[in-house]
Design an enzyme around this catalytic site. Structure first.
Site, PDB file in Angstrom:
ATOM      1  N   ARG A  15       0.879  -1.191   0.106  1.00  0.00           N
ATOM      2  CA  ARG A  15       0.184  -0.101  -0.042  1.00  0.00           C
ATOM      3  C   ARG A  15       0.840   1.297   0.083  1.00  0.00           C
ATOM      4  O   ARG A  15       2.016   1.031   0.024  1.00  0.00           O
ATOM      5  CB  ARG A  15      -1.074  -0.008   1.233  1.00  0.00           C
ATOM      6  CG  ARG A  15      -0.245   0.137   2.470  1.00  0.00           C
ATOM      7  CD  ARG A  15      -1.212   0.200   3.640  1.00  0.00           C
ATOM      8  NE  ARG A  15      -0.405   0.740   4.757  1.00  0.00           N
ATOM      9  CZ  ARG A  15      -1.020   1.026   6.254  1.00  0.00           C
ATOM     10  NH1 ARG A  15      -2.187   0.410   6.206  1.00  0.00           N
ATOM     11  NH2 ARG A  15      -0.055   1.751   7.129  1.00  0.00           N
ATOM     12  N   TYR A 151      11.788   7.580  15.339  1.00  0.00           N
ATOM     13  CA  TYR A 151      11.556   7.672  14.168  1.00  0.00           C
ATOM     14  C   TYR A 151      12.762   8.418  13.508  1.00  0.00           C
ATOM     15  O   TYR A 151      13.284   8.202  12.418  1.00  0.00           O
ATOM     16  CB  TYR A 151      10.224   8.337  13.760  1.00  0.00           C
ATOM     17  CG  TYR A 151       9.838   8.134  12.420  1.00  0.00           C
ATOM     18  CD1 TYR A 151       9.558   7.119  11.593  1.00  0.00           C
ATOM     19  CD2 TYR A 151      10.004   9.422  11.650  1.00  0.00           C
ATOM     20  CE1 TYR A 151       9.113   7.240  10.251  1.00  0.00           C
ATOM     21  CE2 TYR A 151       9.908   9.324  10.266  1.00  0.00           C
ATOM     22  CZ  TYR A 151       8.977   8.241   9.728  1.00  0.00           C
ATOM     23  OH  TYR A 151       8.796   8.234   8.376  1.00  0.00           O
TER      24      TYR A 151
HETATM   25  P1  NAI Z   1       2.205   3.106   4.794  1.00  0.00           P
HETATM   26  O1  NAI Z   1       1.977   2.764   6.205  1.00  0.00           O
HETATM   27  O2  NAI Z   1       0.931   3.305   4.021  1.00  0.00           O
HETATM   28  O3  NAI Z   1       3.134   1.950   4.107  1.00  0.00           O
HETATM   29  C1  NAI Z   1       4.209   1.311   4.826  1.00  0.00           C
HETATM   30  C2  NAI Z   1       4.300  -0.311   4.416  1.00  0.00           C
HETATM   31  O4  NAI Z   1       5.246  -0.856   5.050  1.00  0.00           O
HETATM   32  C3  NAI Z   1       3.047  -0.833   4.688  1.00  0.00           C
HETATM   33  O5  NAI Z   1       2.329  -1.650   3.547  1.00  0.00           O
HETATM   34  C4  NAI Z   1       3.203  -1.787   5.864  1.00  0.00           C
HETATM   35  O6  NAI Z   1       2.662  -3.027   5.980  1.00  0.00           O
HETATM   36  C5  NAI Z   1       4.922  -1.906   5.289  1.00  0.00           C
HETATM   37  N1  NAI Z   1       5.600  -2.687   6.592  1.00  0.00           N
HETATM   38  C6  NAI Z   1       5.607  -2.364   8.127  1.00  0.00           C
HETATM   39  N2  NAI Z   1       6.366  -2.710   8.434  1.00  0.00           N
HETATM   40  C7  NAI Z   1       7.048  -3.851   7.841  1.00  0.00           C
HETATM   41  C8  NAI Z   1       8.018  -4.913   7.953  1.00  0.00           C
HETATM   42  N3  NAI Z   1       8.465  -5.263   9.044  1.00  0.00           N
HETATM   43  N4  NAI Z   1       8.220  -5.468   6.779  1.00  0.00           N
HETATM   44  C9  NAI Z   1       7.887  -5.346   5.691  1.00  0.00           C
HETATM   45  N5  NAI Z   1       6.915  -4.238   5.379  1.00  0.00           N
HETATM   46  C10 NAI Z   1       6.483  -3.600   6.554  1.00  0.00           C
HETATM   47  O7  NAI Z   1       3.163   4.290   4.837  1.00  0.00           O
HETATM   48  P2  NAI Z   1       3.694   5.180   3.567  1.00  0.00           P
HETATM   49  O8  NAI Z   1       3.529   6.608   3.610  1.00  0.00           O
HETATM   50  O9  NAI Z   1       3.492   4.535   2.352  1.00  0.00           O
HETATM   51  O10 NAI Z   1       5.260   4.961   3.754  1.00  0.00           O
HETATM   52  C11 NAI Z   1       6.352   4.332   3.304  1.00  0.00           C
HETATM   53  C12 NAI Z   1       7.946   4.951   3.635  1.00  0.00           C
HETATM   54  O11 NAI Z   1       7.835   6.472   3.501  1.00  0.00           O
HETATM   55  C13 NAI Z   1       8.084   4.686   5.013  1.00  0.00           C
HETATM   56  O12 NAI Z   1       9.448   4.369   5.090  1.00  0.00           O
HETATM   57  C14 NAI Z   1       7.799   5.900   5.849  1.00  0.00           C
HETATM   58  O13 NAI Z   1       8.614   6.106   6.944  1.00  0.00           O
HETATM   59  C15 NAI Z   1       8.287   7.035   4.769  1.00  0.00           C
HETATM   60  N6  NAI Z   1       7.832   8.460   4.829  1.00  0.00           N
HETATM   61  C16 NAI Z   1       6.425   8.557   4.935  1.00  0.00           C
HETATM   62  C17 NAI Z   1       5.991   9.721   5.065  1.00  0.00           C
HETATM   63  C18 NAI Z   1       4.567  10.129   5.029  1.00  0.00           C
HETATM   64  O14 NAI Z   1       4.278  11.343   5.179  1.00  0.00           O
HETATM   65  N7  NAI Z   1       3.467   9.406   4.712  1.00  0.00           N
HETATM   66  C19 NAI Z   1       7.012  11.007   5.182  1.00  0.00           C
HETATM   67  C20 NAI Z   1       8.304  10.634   5.120  1.00  0.00           C
HETATM   68  C21 NAI Z   1       8.840   9.488   4.819  1.00  0.00           C
END
Ligand code: NAI
Length: 252
Positions: A15, A151
């Site tokens: 996702r 974080y």
């Molecule tokens: P999200 O929560 O929608 O997606 C994160 C995904 O990582 C999920 O599908 C989840 O199941 C997966 N995940 C979590 N733990 C896991 C594990 N142990 N092994 C494998 N998969 C795992 O969040 P989003 O926004 O798509 O985040 C993606 C990246 O971007 C992350 O690294 C986040 O820290 C980073 N990020 C997000 C921001 C935001 O505002 N949404 C801003 C800056 C960075």
């Protein structure tokens, strides 16, 4: 077809930003292993995107899962030439209220997961002549945020290890860069801001510069560039896509 011939593993791709990257990578001709712990969502996405993708259960904190994900990718598509270390978790709490288990969980997924991912793909990349590793950090890898000590620590670590890896691996034609998204409209952000009901447009008004939150596609487009040969002279770099947020001081 900017990614024609590329074979990518994208973690956390069931996702959010990882799923957006998987879609864009396939549109640009890549073969993609969609890796996550959210098996149902991941399988659905792979079914939707078709034969250019497989879904693989991968907990990024598990060495065994990494070995299996790389082996499966090699057997179906060939050696991965691109790794997007995107999986991540967020944990808001004051320093005093952060338990050791909370802190360790965040470090394990965001920091150790990224290390294990690089370690798992590098031998194959060396053997096949090079590759591109994209480590997803954050604006919290550039500046701090209150209530996000674990974080922020994890995302600074991702930025730092990206530079060390770039220096070590350059001689093998492996490029390693970090991506620093600002506030992006995904489940992670809406959960952090107070749940599904949150009006992200209102939140966006507080973003310095562009005065809006970003979309997952805007990060995916940057990742297409970094995965492709268009970025052939970029390594050890920090690529911001934050609408201007980190250009501001706290009074803006
Ligand atoms: P999200 O929560 O929608 O997606 C994160 C995904 O990582 C999920 O599908 C989840 O199941 C997966 N995940 C979590 N733990 C896991 C594990 N142990 N092994 C494998 N998969 C795992 O969040 P989003 O926004 O798509 O985040 C993606 C990246 O971007 C992350 O690294 C986040 O820290 C980073 N990020 C997000 C921001 C935001 O505002 N949404 C801003 C800056 C960075």
């Amino acid at each position: 077809m900017r990614l024609s011939g590329k074979i990518a593993i994208i973690t956390g791709a069931a996702r959010g930003q990882g799923a957006a990257a998987a879609r864009r990578f396939v549109e640009e001709g890549a073969k993609v292993t969609i890796a996550d712990i959210r098996d149902e969502e991941g399988k659905q996405l792979a079914a939707e995107l078709g034969q250019a993708t497989i879904y693989q259960h991968l907990d990024v904190t598990s060495e065994e899962d990494w070995a299996a994900a790389v082996a499966e990718t090699v057997s179906i598509f060939g050696h991965p030439s691109v790794l997007v270390n995107n999986a991540g978790i967020l944990h808001f709490s004051s320093i005093v209220d952060t338990t050791l288990a909370d802190y360790e969980r965040v470090i394990k997924v965001n920091q150790i997961g990224t290390f294990l991912g690089m370690r798992a793909v590098v031998p194959g990349m060396i053997e096949s002549g090079g590759g591109s590793i994209i480590n997803v950090s954050s604006v919290e890898g550039m500046t701090g945020s209150a209530y996000l000590t674990a974080y922020t620590a994890s995302k600074f670590a991702v930025r730092g290890m990206t530079k060390a890896a770039a220096l070590e691996l350059g001689k093998h034609n492996i490029r390693v860069n970090s991506v620093h998204p600002g506030a992006i409209d995904t489940q992670m952000a809406s959960d952090a801001m107070g749940g599904l009901e949150i009006d992200m447009a209102k939140v966006g008004k507080r973003v310095a510069g562009l005065r809006r939150v970003g979309t997952a596609d805007e990060i995916a487009n940057l990742q297409v560039f970094l995965a492709s040969d268009e970025s052939s002279y970029s390594t050890g770099g920090e690529f911001l896509a934050d609408g201007g947020a980190t250009a501001a001081n706290s009074l803006t």
